[in-house]
Design an enzyme around this catalytic site. Structure first.
Site, PDB file in Angstrom:
ATOM      1  N   ALA A 104       0.848  -1.198   0.000  1.00  0.00           N
ATOM      2  CA  ALA A 104       0.000   0.000   0.000  1.00  0.00           C
ATOM      3  C   ALA A 104       0.883   1.247   0.000  1.00  0.00           C
ATOM      4  O   ALA A 104       2.064   1.181   0.366  1.00  0.00           O
ATOM      5  CB  ALA A 104      -0.918   0.007   1.207  1.00  0.00           C
ATOM      6  N   PHE A 105       0.288   2.377  -0.375  1.00  0.00           N
ATOM      7  CA  PHE A 105       1.091   3.612  -0.471  1.00  0.00           C
ATOM      8  C   PHE A 105       1.693   4.025   0.861  1.00  0.00           C
ATOM      9  O   PHE A 105       2.648   4.786   0.918  1.00  0.00           O
ATOM     10  CB  PHE A 105       0.249   4.744  -1.075  1.00  0.00           C
ATOM     11  N   LYS A 106       1.150   3.488   1.945  1.00  0.00           N
ATOM     12  CA  LYS A 106       1.651   3.865   3.277  1.00  0.00           C
ATOM     13  C   LYS A 106       3.126   3.518   3.459  1.00  0.00           C
ATOM     14  O   LYS A 106       3.821   4.147   4.238  1.00  0.00           O
ATOM     15  CB  LYS A 106       0.860   3.137   4.363  1.00  0.00           C
ATOM     16  N   ASP A 107       3.589   2.486   2.739  1.00  0.00           N
ATOM     17  CA  ASP A 107       4.991   2.084   2.886  1.00  0.00           C
ATOM     18  C   ASP A 107       5.950   3.218   2.491  1.00  0.00           C
ATOM     19  O   ASP A 107       7.046   3.320   3.025  1.00  0.00           O
ATOM     20  CB  ASP A 107       5.297   0.866   1.999  1.00  0.00           C
ATOM     21  N   MET A 111       6.130   5.413   5.551  1.00  0.00           N
ATOM     22  CA  MET A 111       6.395   4.723   6.810  1.00  0.00           C
ATOM     23  C   MET A 111       7.834   4.209   6.903  1.00  0.00           C
ATOM     24  O   MET A 111       8.448   4.244   7.968  1.00  0.00           O
ATOM     25  CB  MET A 111       5.404   3.568   6.959  1.00  0.00           C
TER      26      MET A 111
END
Ligand code: PLP
Ligand SMILES: N[C@@H](CCOP(=O)(O)O)C(=O)O
Length: 466
Positions: free
Chosen positions: A113-116, A119
């Site tokens: 997901a784009f969160k990586d 993060m």
């Protein structure tokens, strides 16, 4: 005075330098940090990014926010390490899906997901600052599915942090749940809260607003309330734009939106000087943002479960940052809106501020049927498989595209995170990549909690090592 310092949207907390804002997460007055002034890149600066790697561009863009608080060589090494975890050499490749249509694949990180993107950098930044200060922190985060997995992956096993992720019990996809519940790192705690994402997010904010608890546990946050999350997400607007001819050509972006962090990063890129034509908010049936742009009234109506669960949100945290900007940085106006939201679940946006928002953003909604149809049609027409969040974006992008500028839709998750919805839409059962192939067989470990501040604080107080 520092060149860049960070001020709260509610105007009643001390301004902080980059490292302190990074560790603070939420400001002590309940507001969100933003830079006092937007750093600006000239067209010449932006042109100079052409042909550079993602890592080079990240360094050029982000050093303007870090403002020398981390030595350049150390910061550059963190960027290189963070993006070495991505499985694509371009980190976030751009895929052409039509004559003037592109999809920016943000899902090549470890948790798909784009969160990586943010993060992996955030964990390294926090580790560095904590080590420099000889401190530990307790990280609390709320997730509707993706932030949690990405945060757990990025922070698992890190010496200086314990991480507690609150997710809505039974309301995330099975893949998302297992990405959070199958870590065997001792510093990881997945907490299934009997409520929805907004309950989880409210609990996190309440923990930050409980000064004694916050100080005792040394709380820190990894949601997009943390400025460093937004900052790291600004980079891919630059990489996409320069590869399509920016800054000498305007580019439009459509962003599947929930907590308003990802699209706010696009707004920041524009403030920094990136020529962006249209910035389009795409919502699922939880269309509070699309309604707000239309009516000028932000009004909660209860969350509906959809096939894009990560966007099943009513309290869109980063909208506060946009309100602050649109009211000409009038913190009193933001405080009054947020008080209204807390008391009655609604607030009105004053006409001038609403005009300012409408100048910058367009918005649209995709219903469940439209999302499924978009998955099926995109596959049939282009051979390209998208997940329901991305499909929400693609549907809304089509309604808002225009010949004057290429339209880039942000692909925020890999279809394999939502196999049931994808299969039901188009008949294809997307496989997880090799490193997650046995995910569904791994043993789960999580605790179930009532949606009550006391229950959550007690659990964290008993398990944190800060
Ligand atoms: C897959 C996916 N798409 C879109 C969003 C919405 O992004 P934002 O909350 O930054 O608006 C999220 C959650 O944040 C997500 O996980
Ligand atoms: N959709 C998110 C919700 C939290 O968003 P964040 O960007 O503020 O961390 C999720 O998947 O958890």
């Amino acid at each position: 005075m520092k060149v860049v310092d960070y001020i709260s949207t509610r105007g009643e907390a001390a301004s902080l330098g980059f490292r302190d804002a990074l560790l603070a997460g939420l400001a002590r007055d309940g507001g969100l940090y933003v830079p006092r002034e937007w750093p600006v890149m000239s067209k010449k600066d932006i042109r100079a990014l052409r042909g550079k790697s993602y890592q080079d561009i990240a360094f050029e863009v982000l050093k303007r926010f870090v403002d020398g608080e981390i030595p350049d060589d150390k910061f550059r090494a963190m960027i290189d390490e963070a993006y070495a975890t991505f499985r694509h050499p371009a980190v976030v490749p751009l895929v052409q899906t039509g004559p003037n249509d592109f999809v920016l694949e943000l899902f090549h990180g470890t948790t798909l997901a784009f969160k990586d993107v943010a993060m992996q950098l955030l964990a390294r930044l926090m580790d560095y600052v904590l080590a420099e200060r000889g401190e530990r922190a307790t990280i609390v985060g709320a997730t509707s599915g993706d932030t949690g997995g990405a945060a757990i992956d990025a922070f698992a096993g890190r010496e200086r942090t314990d991480i507690f992720i609150l997710f809505p019990h039974g309301k995330v996809s099975p893949v998302q749940q297992r990405q959070m519940t199958t870590s065997n790192a001792a510093n990881v705690h997945a907490l299934a809260v009997k409520g929805n994402f907004d309950d989880c997010q409210n609990l996190v904010k309440e923990m930050f607003n409980d000064a004694a608890f916050r100080d005792r546990l040394k709380l820190s946050g990894v949601n997009s309330i943390n400025w460093a999350r937004i900052m790291a997400q600004v980079v891919y607007y630059f990489t996409a734009a320069v590869s399509l001819g920016g800054p000498d050509r305007k580019i439009s972006f459509t962003v599947p939106t929930g907590n308003f962090g990802d699209i706010f990063a696009g707004y920041v890129a524009k403030k920094m000087g990136l020529p962006i034509d249209r910035l389009v908010i795409a919502t699922n049936d939880n269309d509070i943002l699309a309604r707000t742009l239309k009516t000028g009234r932000y009004e909660m109506r209860g969350v509906k479960a959809t096939t894009s669960p990560s966007m099943d949100i009513q309290i869109s945290s980063n909208f506060e940052r946009l309100l602050f900007e649109s009211y000409g940085r009038d913190a009193a106006a933001v405080r009054s809106s947020m008080a209204g939201l807390k008391q009655s679940g609604a607030f009105e946006i004053q006409p001038e501020a609403l005009k300012a928002i409408r100048r910058e953003f367009r918005a649209g909604r995709a219903t469940e049927r439209q999302v499924a149809t978009t998955i099926r049609e995109t596959l049939a027409e282009t051979g390209y498989l998208i997940d329901p969040h991305t499909a929400t974006g693609v549907f809304v992008a089509r309604k808002n595209a225009r010949a004057a500028s290429p339209m880039v839709t942000l692909a925020t998750a890999h279809p394999a995170k939502f196999p049931a919805a994808v299969k039901s839409a188009c008949g294809i059962d997307p496989a997880l990549p090799s490193w997650l192939a046995d995910l569904m067989e791994r043993e789960e470990r999580f605790d179930i909690l009532e949606p009550e501040l006391k229950a959550v604080e007690t659990f964290i107080g008993e398990h944190a090592r800060a």
